[in-house]
Design a protein around this motif. Structure first.
Motif, short mmCIF file in Angstrom:
data_model
loop_
_atom_site.label_atom_id
_atom_site.label_comp_id
_atom_site.label_asym_id
_atom_site.label_seq_id
_atom_site.Cartn_x
_atom_site.Cartn_y
_atom_site.Cartn_z
N THR A 113 0.82 -1.20 0.00
CA THR A 113 0.00 0.00 0.00
C THR A 113 0.86 1.25 0.00
OG1 THR A 113 -1.75 -1.13 1.18
CG2 THR A 113 -1.78 1.26 1.26
N ASP A 114 0.52 2.17 -0.88
CA ASP A 114 1.18 3.46 -0.96
C ASP A 114 0.54 4.35 0.09
OD1 ASP A 114 2.15 5.95 -1.55
OD2 ASP A 114 1.54 5.92 -3.65
N PRO A 115 1.32 4.85 1.07
CA PRO A 115 0.73 5.68 2.12
C PRO A 115 -0.03 6.89 1.57
CG PRO A 115 2.95 5.05 2.74
CD PRO A 115 2.75 4.60 1.31
N SER A 116 0.33 7.37 0.39
CA SER A 116 -0.37 8.53 -0.16
C SER A 116 -1.79 8.21 -0.60
CB SER A 116 0.42 9.12 -1.33
OG SER A 116 0.43 8.22 -2.43
N THR A 117 -2.15 6.94 -0.68
CA THR A 117 -3.51 6.56 -1.05
C THR A 117 -4.41 6.36 0.17
OG1 THR A 117 -3.03 4.19 -1.09
CG2 THR A 117 -2.67 5.42 -3.15
N VAL A 118 -3.86 6.53 1.36
CA VAL A 118 -4.63 6.38 2.59
C VAL A 118 -5.56 7.58 2.72
CG1 VAL A 118 -4.48 6.28 5.10
CG2 VAL A 118 -2.80 5.08 3.70
N PRO A 119 -6.84 7.37 3.01
CA PRO A 119 -7.76 8.51 3.19
C PRO A 119 -7.23 9.48 4.26
CG PRO A 119 -8.98 6.44 3.16
CD PRO A 119 -7.52 6.08 3.19
N ALA A 120 -7.43 10.74 4.02
CA ALA A 120 -6.90 11.79 4.90
C ALA A 120 -7.29 11.60 6.36
CB ALA A 120 -7.35 13.16 4.39
N ALA A 121 -8.53 11.25 6.62
CA ALA A 121 -8.97 11.09 8.01
C ALA A 121 -8.18 10.01 8.73
CB ALA A 121 -10.45 10.78 8.06
N HIS A 122 -7.80 8.96 8.01
CA HIS A 122 -7.06 7.86 8.63
C HIS A 122 -5.64 8.25 8.99
CE1 HIS A 122 -9.84 4.40 7.42
NE2 HIS A 122 -10.46 5.53 7.15
N ARG A 123 -5.10 9.28 8.36
CA ARG A 123 -3.73 9.71 8.63
C ARG A 123 -3.58 10.41 9.98
NH1 ARG A 123 -3.62 12.40 3.25
NH2 ARG A 123 -3.63 10.65 1.82
N GLN A 124 -4.69 10.95 10.51
CA GLN A 124 -4.65 11.68 11.79
C GLN A 124 -3.61 12.80 11.72
OE1 GLN A 124 -4.34 8.88 15.17
NE2 GLN A 124 -5.10 7.27 13.83
N ALA A 125 -3.42 13.37 10.52
CA ALA A 125 -2.32 14.28 10.25
C ALA A 125 -2.35 15.57 11.05
CB ALA A 125 -2.27 14.61 8.76
N LYS A 126 -3.51 16.01 11.49
CA LYS A 126 -3.52 17.27 12.24
C LYS A 126 -3.08 17.12 13.68
CE LYS A 126 -8.44 17.39 13.53
NZ LYS A 126 -9.65 18.19 13.39
N TYR A 127 -2.85 15.88 14.11
CA TYR A 127 -2.46 15.62 15.49
C TYR A 127 -0.97 15.34 15.62
CZ TYR A 127 -7.46 15.21 16.05
OH TYR A 127 -8.80 15.47 16.04
N GLN A 128 -0.38 15.81 16.70
CA GLN A 128 1.03 15.56 16.95
C GLN A 128 1.28 14.11 17.35
OE1 GLN A 128 2.79 17.93 20.09
NE2 GLN A 128 4.86 17.34 19.51
N VAL A 129 0.37 13.54 18.12
CA VAL A 129 0.51 12.15 18.58
C VAL A 129 -0.64 11.35 17.99
CG1 VAL A 129 0.64 10.62 20.59
CG2 VAL A 129 1.58 12.94 20.73
N ARG A 130 -0.29 10.31 17.23
CA ARG A 130 -1.28 9.49 16.51
C ARG A 130 -1.12 8.03 16.92
NH1 ARG A 130 1.58 11.68 11.13
NH2 ARG A 130 1.23 13.89 11.48
N PHE A 131 -2.15 7.25 16.68
CA PHE A 131 -2.09 5.84 17.06
C PHE A 131 -2.88 4.99 16.09
CE2 PHE A 131 -4.19 2.37 19.57
CZ PHE A 131 -3.08 1.55 19.68
N ASP A 132 -2.29 3.85 15.69
CA ASP A 132 -2.99 2.88 14.85
C ASP A 132 -2.31 1.52 15.02
OD1 ASP A 132 -4.73 1.75 12.89
OD2 ASP A 132 -4.80 3.68 11.88
#
Length: 188
Positions: free
Chosen positions: A5-24
């Motif tokens: 999977t290319d990380p750039s194809t991950v839906p934006a919401a799943h990236r949690q990009a606006k947060y400094q600390v993320r979890f998955d």
């Protein structure tokens, strides 16, 4: 998602990009939250499964974490943030357990260890956490007094004990703050 999977194809919401600390979780979660992270924390509380660099996208530093070294990992992340001279983006990726079919399954011990790291980061002022990271933190803080027991009582713990692991040694990996060394798996 697969390891292809290319990380750039991950839906934006799943990236949690606006947060400094993320979890998955596992490879799919790494593809979602780790591509632009400055620090990836590979969380594996008792399995100690090695992480393949191919599973963790991006070029950020990668450190391993469990319950015993959560505070040390948080201090290491803070030092890395100071070194960068800006807010460090942190992605926690829980290894999870192995399901009967060979896939990844929920592993309570990894949820608790991820929560311990999020809690330790918050104590140091790194607290702009995604809801996923906040929920892991809440699970940990609510069960803090029982983590050693939960390691031995969990599915993964029971599997390890059935395979001959010493329950006392397994419980020891849940003793908070007893490990000060940080295992750096990939330098930035």
């Amino acid at each position: 998602m697969s390891s292809q999977t290319d990380p750039s194809t991950v839906p934006a919401a799943h990236r949690q990009a606006k947060y400094q600390v993320r979890f998955d979780w596992a490879a799919d979660g790494a593809a979602a939250v780790a591509a632009d992270a400055d620090v990836v924390v590979w969380v594996d509380a008792i399995e100690d499964r090695p992480v393949a660099e191919a599973v963790l996208p991006g070029t950020g530093a990668v450190v391993a974490a469990g319950l015993a070294d959560a505070a040390a990992v948080a201090a290491w992340v803070l030092a890395e943030q100071v070194r960068l001279g800006r807010r460090a983006m942190v992605a926690l990726v829980a290894a999870g357990g192995t399901s009967a079919g060979g896939g990844t399954r929920f592993a309570v011990e990894d949820l608790l260890a991820a929560g311990a790291v999020v809690d330790a980061l918050a104590t140091l002022g790194i607290d702009y956490s995604s809801p996923e990271a906040a929920a892991a933190c809440a699970a940990f803080t609510g069960l803090r007094g029982a983590v050693a027991h939960l390691l031995t009582a969990s599915v993964s713990g029971q599997e390890r004990i059935a395979a001959g692991a010493d329950p006392a040694a397994l419980a020891a990996s849940g003793r908070l703050g007893t490990v000060s060394e940080v295992r750096v798996l990939r330098a930035a």
